[in-house]
Enzyme design. Sequence first.
Site, PDB file in Angstrom:
ATOM      1  N   ARG A 264      -8.194  -2.909 -85.248  1.00 37.61           N
ATOM      2  CA  ARG A 264      -7.430  -2.979 -86.387  1.00 37.61           C
ATOM      3  C   ARG A 264      -7.542  -1.834 -87.133  1.00 37.61           C
ATOM      4  O   ARG A 264      -7.446  -1.562 -88.046  1.00 37.61           O
ATOM      5  CB  ARG A 264      -8.307  -3.913 -86.811  1.00 37.61           C
ATOM      6  CG  ARG A 264      -7.922  -5.171 -86.111  1.00 37.61           C
ATOM      7  CD  ARG A 264      -8.873  -6.753 -86.542  1.00 37.61           C
ATOM      8  NE  ARG A 264     -10.050  -6.922 -87.673  1.00 37.61           N
ATOM      9  CZ  ARG A 264     -10.801  -6.915 -86.557  1.00 37.61           C
ATOM     10  NH1 ARG A 264     -10.514  -8.282 -85.426  1.00 37.61           N
ATOM     11  NH2 ARG A 264     -12.062  -7.237 -87.010  1.00 37.61           N
TER      12      ARG A 264
ATOM     13  N   LYS B 274     -13.120 -12.592 -69.835  1.00 36.64           N
ATOM     14  CA  LYS B 274     -12.985 -13.721 -70.109  1.00 36.64           C
ATOM     15  C   LYS B 274     -13.769 -14.275 -71.655  1.00 36.64           C
ATOM     16  O   LYS B 274     -13.540 -13.680 -72.596  1.00 36.64           O
ATOM     17  CB  LYS B 274     -14.197 -14.775 -68.415  1.00 36.64           C
ATOM     18  CG  LYS B 274     -15.147 -14.448 -69.148  1.00 36.64           C
ATOM     19  CD  LYS B 274     -16.317 -15.277 -68.945  1.00 36.64           C
ATOM     20  CE  LYS B 274     -17.959 -14.777 -69.257  1.00 36.64           C
ATOM     21  NZ  LYS B 274     -18.407 -15.271 -70.289  1.00 36.64           N
TER      22      LYS B 274
ATOM     23  N   ASP C 217     -13.609 -11.445 -63.692  1.00 38.52           N
ATOM     24  CA  ASP C 217     -14.691 -11.932 -64.096  1.00 38.52           C
ATOM     25  C   ASP C 217     -16.183 -10.743 -63.358  1.00 38.52           C
ATOM     26  O   ASP C 217     -15.952 -10.375 -62.083  1.00 38.52           O
ATOM     27  CB  ASP C 217     -14.824 -13.324 -62.841  1.00 38.52           C
ATOM     28  CG  ASP C 217     -16.698 -14.151 -62.934  1.00 38.52           C
ATOM     29  OD1 ASP C 217     -16.912 -13.552 -63.237  1.00 38.52           O
ATOM     30  OD2 ASP C 217     -16.388 -14.945 -62.307  1.00 38.52           O
ATOM     31  N   HIS C 218     -16.947 -10.206 -63.982  1.00 36.75           N
ATOM     32  CA  HIS C 218     -17.502  -8.848 -63.705  1.00 36.75           C
ATOM     33  C   HIS C 218     -18.334  -9.364 -62.773  1.00 36.75           C
ATOM     34  O   HIS C 218     -19.155  -8.062 -62.226  1.00 36.75           O
ATOM     35  CB  HIS C 218     -18.073  -8.407 -65.185  1.00 36.75           C
ATOM     36  CG  HIS C 218     -19.132  -9.297 -65.224  1.00 36.75           C
ATOM     37  ND1 HIS C 218     -19.309 -10.157 -66.203  1.00 36.75           N
ATOM     38  CD2 HIS C 218     -20.805  -9.219 -65.541  1.00 36.75           C
ATOM     39  CE1 HIS C 218     -20.791 -11.180 -67.465  1.00 36.75           C
ATOM     40  NE2 HIS C 218     -21.432 -10.086 -66.258  1.00 36.75           N
TER      41      HIS C 218
ATOM     42  N   LYS D 195     -20.189  -7.136 -58.486  1.00 36.97           N
ATOM     43  CA  LYS D 195     -21.545  -6.663 -57.908  1.00 36.97           C
ATOM     44  C   LYS D 195     -21.470  -6.893 -56.663  1.00 36.97           C
ATOM     45  O   LYS D 195     -21.420  -7.254 -55.876  1.00 36.97           O
ATOM     46  CB  LYS D 195     -22.385  -7.564 -58.648  1.00 36.97           C
ATOM     47  CG  LYS D 195     -22.709  -7.514 -60.367  1.00 36.97           C
ATOM     48  CD  LYS D 195     -23.942  -9.018 -60.516  1.00 36.97           C
ATOM     49  CE  LYS D 195     -24.178  -9.194 -62.487  1.00 36.97           C
ATOM     50  NZ  LYS D 195     -24.261  -7.582 -62.934  1.00 36.97           N
TER      51      LYS D 195
ATOM     52  N   ASP E  76     -20.196 -21.213 -70.317  1.00 30.50           N
ATOM     53  CA  ASP E  76     -20.229 -19.184 -70.238  1.00 30.50           C
ATOM     54  C   ASP E  76     -20.588 -18.933 -69.298  1.00 30.50           C
ATOM     55  O   ASP E  76     -20.121 -17.989 -68.486  1.00 30.50           O
ATOM     56  CB  ASP E  76     -21.386 -18.975 -71.515  1.00 30.50           C
ATOM     57  CG  ASP E  76     -21.664 -17.725 -71.903  1.00 30.50           C
ATOM     58  OD1 ASP E  76     -20.849 -16.582 -71.585  1.00 30.50           O
ATOM     59  OD2 ASP E  76     -22.926 -16.612 -71.402  1.00 30.50           O
TER      60      ASP E  76
ATOM     61  N   HIS F  70     -18.153 -17.700 -63.986  1.00 34.13           N
ATOM     62  CA  HIS F  70     -19.206 -16.379 -62.456  1.00 34.13           C
ATOM     63  C   HIS F  70     -19.893 -17.784 -61.642  1.00 34.13           C
ATOM     64  O   HIS F  70     -19.863 -17.351 -60.900  1.00 34.13           O
ATOM     65  CB  HIS F  70     -20.781 -16.161 -63.170  1.00 34.13           C
ATOM     66  CG  HIS F  70     -20.175 -15.354 -64.521  1.00 34.13           C
ATOM     67  ND1 HIS F  70     -19.300 -14.774 -64.589  1.00 34.13           N
ATOM     68  CD2 HIS F  70     -20.826 -15.078 -65.636  1.00 34.13           C
ATOM     69  CE1 HIS F  70     -18.531 -14.015 -65.481  1.00 34.13           C
ATOM     70  NE2 HIS F  70     -19.732 -14.275 -66.287  1.00 34.13           N
TER      71      HIS F  70
ATOM     72  N   LYS G 178     -30.563 -20.095 -70.923  1.00 35.42           N
ATOM     73  CA  LYS G 178     -31.289 -18.867 -71.602  1.00 35.42           C
ATOM     74  C   LYS G 178     -32.951 -18.953 -71.571  1.00 35.42           C
ATOM     75  O   LYS G 178     -33.528 -20.154 -72.080  1.00 35.42           O
ATOM     76  CB  LYS G 178     -30.838 -18.768 -73.480  1.00 35.42           C
ATOM     77  CG  LYS G 178     -29.046 -19.027 -73.671  1.00 35.42           C
ATOM     78  CD  LYS G 178     -28.739 -17.184 -72.807  1.00 35.42           C
ATOM     79  CE  LYS G 178     -27.362 -16.673 -73.134  1.00 35.42           C
ATOM     80  NZ  LYS G 178     -27.085 -15.320 -73.353  1.00 35.42           N
TER      81      LYS G 178
END
Length: 511
Positions: free
Chosen positions: A65, A171, A200-201, A205, A258, A263, A363
């Site tokens: 933007r 995602k 999907d990172h 891996k 999340d 994942h 978390k």
Amino acid sequence: MAAVATTEPQNPLTAGLERLPVAPTTLVIFGATGDLARRKLLPALYNLAHDGALPERFHLVGVARRDKEHEHYREECEQSIRQFSRRTPHEDVLKRLLEHVRYVPGTFDDASVYSRLEGVLDRFEEHAGEPLSRAFYLSTAPSFFPVIVEALGKQGLDRHEGAEVRVVIEKPFGASLAEARELNRRVLGVFEEHQVFRIDHYLGKETVQNMMAFRFANGMFEPLWNRNYIDQVQITAAEDIGIGTRAGYYDHAGALRDLIQNHMLQLLCHVAMEPPVSFTADEVRNEKVKVLQSIEEPIPEEIPGMAVRAQYAAGHAGGEDVPGYLEEPGIPPDSTTETFAALRLEVDNWRWAGVPFYLRTGKRLARKVTEIAVTLKPVPHLAFSQDGSLGVLPNQLILTLQPNEGVSLRLGAKIPGSRMVIRPVHMEFLYGTAFLSQSPEAYERLITDAMRGDATLFTRDDEVEAQWRICDPILRTLEHTRGPLSQYEAGSQGPEEATDILLPEQSWRAI
């Protein structure tokens, strides 16, 4: 783009590794000034350039933007790479990478943005003298995914004669099964499935990819990889930090959306899938879809006994006192969003029937770790229970994704001395030690695969919907449960209620 020679010593253990070619490509990043682009995408592009993994003709276009000049955006790219790259930038490589960077300002619903973008892409091709493949990376808020895709289609940028066109979508892919289906419908109304790369990172891996190597390239594992020998599988994604500055996103999403929906279900698929006929994109994804389809859709009556949600309360983490979730800036004081979620699932097929798969994420837990723990059934003869012995614990295979990628195998061994006293020992393999090099960032592999057109590590439309079919009923049921969520102290192992979903005589691994 060819790498500029550097003085770094060659790693002898990488001898013989092939790099498949990538066609000349222009990468367009929508949301080019956002956090993901700054912290992950731009540093990944630099490291690919450093390794000579980008095509000779590579161009980068940022779309966002804010109004700014090409040169200003190039300076921002350089700052991001210097701050977040996993290696110190080599000046010549950095200069080569950024010399063809362009910037297109404007809002994503403005048709003129796409006509100006087309002009930039055409000028790159005029200079190159050949068609260039195009990859559109959607690093934006999810609400803009269908807006950008449909605008690309209206401008005719979904196809390009003589070259490939691909779209990479971050995602979350929808916030419910209905939203995922609608987003699939709108995306596939413009692009064909083979052009769409839902990222999907976690799948980038090394340990996740090596899951298939350990299973299918080693005869010692595959014969044991079934319900006859495996007692349980625990997949944990724990973080010791809070929500940071993500209050707006996180309070809408929660831990289950999340991490578990995407994942962690992907990790489950890699553990449980059958050997594919070949390691091509569709064959691998066919087997993952079969796993997801083997998990029965949860029914409301069973969900309280198989799923737990909780929020972190104030506590002590990272050497300091930290606030609870409801005291975090930007979080409503009556929020019922979970910061911890745990599920017990069963893959109801011939190989896995009766084996519980436990998925756990949260978390503000005791430490940061992402791991897959495969526990074998205990040996039947326990003749080693002497004083001073820790006993014969079941063998465990632990695949650690972070912070230190590697694999550990727990065995029972005799303690030196005159008596038969047993304690567990660990055989470990660490990537950094074995290969004398740092593992590449997940985004480096995924960006390269997307430009190459290899969708093996990306999720297919039916795969996304199958994941939501499992999680959607759980979310609906738990979110409509009245009363406050369970609490757990920050810096702890999580809520005590997490043990309620375990089968008899089973326990959580310590975080």
